[in-house]
Design a protein around this motif. Structure first.
Motif, PDB file in Angstrom:
ATOM      1  N   LEU A 355       0.825  -1.202   0.000  1.00  0.00           N
ATOM      2  CA  LEU A 355       0.000   0.000   0.000  1.00  0.00           C
ATOM      3  C   LEU A 355       0.863   1.259   0.000  1.00  0.00           C
ATOM      4  O   LEU A 355       1.913   1.303   0.649  1.00  0.00           O
ATOM      5  N   ASP A 398      -4.667   4.145   0.779  1.00  0.00           N
ATOM      6  CA  ASP A 398      -4.066   4.189  -0.550  1.00  0.00           C
ATOM      7  C   ASP A 398      -5.126   4.760  -1.488  1.00  0.00           C
ATOM      8  O   ASP A 398      -6.075   4.081  -1.895  1.00  0.00           O
ATOM      9  N   HIS A 484      -6.400  -3.149   3.189  1.00  0.00           N
ATOM     10  CA  HIS A 484      -6.439  -1.991   4.087  1.00  0.00           C
ATOM     11  C   HIS A 484      -6.821  -2.392   5.512  1.00  0.00           C
ATOM     12  O   HIS A 484      -6.768  -1.556   6.422  1.00  0.00           O
TER      13      HIS A 484
END
Length: 545
Positions: A355, A398, A484
Motif C-alpha cells: 500500500l 491508498d 487496508h
C-alpha cells in the motif's frame, strides 16, 4: 437498587468463567467432587443419625430399667414400713428409701410430694445434694401425677460447672402410707453417650473428607491420563491449522488412544499431501497467469498501436470496415483492462501487494470519482447525489486503490440503476471511515448475493453494459478493502436496488468496529449535495466543516 459489583470482582468472575469453559479436566474433577460430596454427606448424615438414635435409645432403655427397679424397691419398702397399728415413721422411712434408691441406680434422684393432697402425715421432699430441681418440667410432673403405673421420660439439659450436659429424667409415682402420693424422679447424665456420638461424628467427617479428597485426586489423575492425549491432539490440530503441516502426535501403545493417534497422523499426512499439491498447483497457476499476462503485454501493445491507426483513419474506410475498426478498438481496450485486472489478481494471489498510504480527504476523493462517472450517468439519465454529513473524513489510505473501488461500484450502479438516482454516502467516526454507493435499480436475490464477489461472475451476463467489465472488479475491490484491514459489504433486494458499503480503519493497522454507515443507509438527507453543485462550492463547504 442493588449495589454495583466492583470491577475487580467482575474481572475475577470473568476469568473463572473462562477457565471453567475452557478446561474439560477442571469441569470433570469439579463435577465428580461435587456429586461425591453430596453422596458422602447424605450417607454420613444417615449413619450419624442412625448411630445417635441407637445410642440414645439404648441408654434410655437402661435408664428406664433402673428407674423401674428403683420404683419397685422404694414402693416395697414403703409398703412394708406400715405397723400393725397402721402408723408409719415417715422420716425414718424417707432415710431408708434414699439409701434403697441410691443402691439401685447411679442416677441422681428427687422425691417430690404431689400437690393438692390432704393427709394425716407428710414426708419431707428429698433430692440428691446439688440437684437443680428446675430441670423437672411442669409437663412431666403433670404426667407423673396421673399415677397410671407408667414411667415417663424427658430429655433435659443438666447444669454443670463447665456449662451443661445432656440428660434424661424418668418420673414415676409412689404411694406413701398415711402421707399420700409422692413422685420419684431419676435424673441420668448421658454425657458419655454424647462424647461417644461426637467421636463417631468426628470420625465420619474426617473419613468423608479423606474419601472426597481421595476420589478427587484419583479423578484428577484418571482424567488427566484420559484427556492428556486429547489435549495433545487439539494442540497438534491447532498447529496444523496454523500451517505447520509437519506436526504429528506421538504413537505409543496399542490402546484406543494409540489408535486415535495413528488415525490422526494418517489424516494429517493425507492433508499435507493434498495441501502441498494444491499449493504447488496454485503457484503454477499464479505463475502461469503472471507469465501469460506479462507476455501478452508486448503483442497487445503492438495490436493497440495498429488498432489506434486504423481507428483514427476509420472515416476513410467503407462503413463495414469502419465498424470493424471501431469494434477492434473497443475490444483491445477491454483486453487491456482484463489484462490489468489479471495482473492485479496475480499480485494479490502472490501476496506481493504493497500500500502507498497517505492522509486522504475521502469527500474530495468521492467528488472526483463522481465527476469522472458523471458523463456515463448522464447518458443513462441517472442522477448522482452525495451525502456527507461531516466528521473525521481524512484517513490514512491508498487513494489509488480506494478510487478504483469507487469507480467499480459507481460503474455497477450506473449499469444496473435503471436510470434512477445513485446516492453516495460518506461518513466516519474516530476509528473508521465508510463509503456507501446506493442505487435503486434491479437489485439481486439471495443466490446472486452469495456469488457477487466471485471472480468472473456477473449478475446478468447477457445484459448490455455501459462500462464494460471483466467480472473481476468486485473481486479486486474486495482484495483492496481487505489489504487496508477493512471490508466490503453488500445489501440488495430485487426491485429495490443494491448498496455496497466500503469500511476502512482510519489509521493503518487498527481494527474496525461498527461501520459509521448503516446498511442500507438512511434515505438522502435534506440538503444533500446535488449534481449541479460546483466542486469548488463543495470543497468550500467541506472546509467549513
Amino acid at each position: 437498587m442493588p449495589a454495583p459489583v466492583p470491577y475487580g470482582w467482575r474481572s475475577t468472575v470473568g476469568r473463572l468463567r473462562h477457565v471453567w469453559r475452557t478446561s474439560l479436566q477442571l469441569r470433570t474433577v469439579a463435577i465428580t467432587v461435587l456429586f461425591t460430596t453430596v453422596g458422602v454427606t447424605l450417607i454420613s448424615g444417615y449413619m450419624s443419625i442412625s448411630i445417635a438414635t441407637n445410642l440414645y435409645d439404648a441408654r434410655k432403655q437402661q435408664v428406664l430399667a433402673e428407674a423401674r427397679q428403683a420404683t419397685v424397691s422404694a414402693q416395697q419398702l414403703l409398703d412394708s414400713s406400715v405397723t400393725q397399728t397402721g402408723t408409719i415413721d415417715v422420716e425414718a422411712v424417707r432415710q431408708v428409701a434414699q439409701t434403697t434408691i441410691s443402691n439401685v441406680t447411679s442416677s441422681q434422684f428427687a422425691i417430690q410430694r404431689t400437690p393438692g393432697q390432704v393427709t394425716p402425715q407428710t414426708m419431707t421432699a428429698l433430692s440428691t445434694s446439688g440437684l437443680e430441681l428446675s430441670i423437672i418440667s411442669s409437663d412431666l410432673r403433670d404426667q407423673v401425677a396421673v399415677d397410671d403405673g407408667q414411667l415417663y421420660s424427658q430429655a433435659v439439659s443438666i447444669p454443670t460447672a463447665e456449662g451443661s450436659d445432656p440428660g434424661i429424667v424418668v418420673g414415676s409415682a409412689l404411694e406413701v402410707p398415711t402421707a399420700g402420693q409422692y413422685e420419684l424422679y431419676l435424673i441420668s447424665n448421658v454425657r458419655d453417650v454424647q462424647e461417644t456420638l461426637d467421636f463417631v461424628q468426628q470420625t465420619l467427617v474426617i473419613g468423608s473428607l479423606l474419601l472426597i479428597g481421595t476420589i478427587g485426586l484419583v479423578t484428577y489423575f484418571v482424567v488427566r491420563l484420559a484427556i492428556g492425549p486429547v489435549r495433545l491432539a487439539a494442540e497438534t490440530a491447532e498447529r496444523l491449522a496454523d500451517g505447520q503441516l509437519d506436526q504429528r502426535i506421538p504413537e505409543r501403545g496399542e490402546d484406543v488412544i494409540a489408535t486415535l493417534a495413528r488415525s490422526f497422523n494418517r489424516m494429517a499426512d493425507s492433508l499435507q499431501r493434498q495441501i502441498t499439491q494444491l499449493a504447488d498447483l496454485s503457484r503454477v497457476q499464479q505463475r502461469f497467469v503472471s507469465d501469460v499476462s506479462h507476455e501478452l503485454r508486448t503483442p497487445l501493445t503492438t495490436i493497440r498501436l495498429a488498432g489506434d491507426v486504423l481507428y483514427d483513419q476509420r472515416d476513410q474506410f467503407t462503413p463495414t470496415t469502419a465498424r470493424t475498426a471501431e469494434l477492434l478498438h473497443t475490444q483491445v481496450e477491454r483486453f487491456e483492462v482484463m489484462l490489468a485486472d489479471l495482473l492485479e489478481m496475480s499480485r494479490y494471489d502472490a501476496g506481493a501487494v504493497e500500500l502507498d498510504v497517505e492522509p486522504t480527504n475521502l469527500v474530495r476523493l468521492v467528488e472526483e470519482s463522481l465527476e469522472g462517472i458523471r458523463p456515463l450517468a448522464d447518458e443513462r439519465s441517472s442522477e448522482l447525489r452525495l451525502v456527507a454529513p461531516g466528521g473525521y473524513f481524512e484517513a490514512d489510505v491508498d487513494a489509488r486503490r480506494v478510487r478504483r473501488v469507487l469507480q467499480n461500484l459507481l460503474g455497477n450502479a450506473v449499469d444496473h440503476g435503471e436510470g434512477k438516482p445513485i446516492v453516495v454516502h460518506v461518513d466516519s467516526d474516530a476509528d473508521a471511515i465508510a463509503i456507501a454507493v446506493r442505487d435503486y435499480g434491479l437489485g439481486m436475490d439471495e443466490a446472486q448475493l452469495e456469488r457477487v464477489f466471485d471472480r468472473f461472475w456477473r449478475a446478468d451476463p447477457s445484459r448490455q453494459r455501459t462500462t464494460g467489465g471483466t467480472g473481476l472488479g468486485l473481486a479486486i475491490a474486495t482484495e483492496d478493502a481487505q489489504v487496508h484491514g477493512g471490508q466490503l459489504d453488500v445489501w440488495s433486494r430485487p426491485g429495490e436496488g443494491t448498496c455496497f458499503r466500503l469500511t476502512l480503519p482510519r489509521r493503518r493497522g487498527e481494527a474496525i468496529g461498527r461501520s459509521p454507515i448503516d446498511l442500507p443507509p438512511a434515505e438522502p438527507l435534506d440538503g444533500a449535495l446535488q449534481p449541479d453543485d460546483a466542486p469548488g462550492d463543495r470543497a468550500a463547504r467541506e472546509g467549513e466543516r
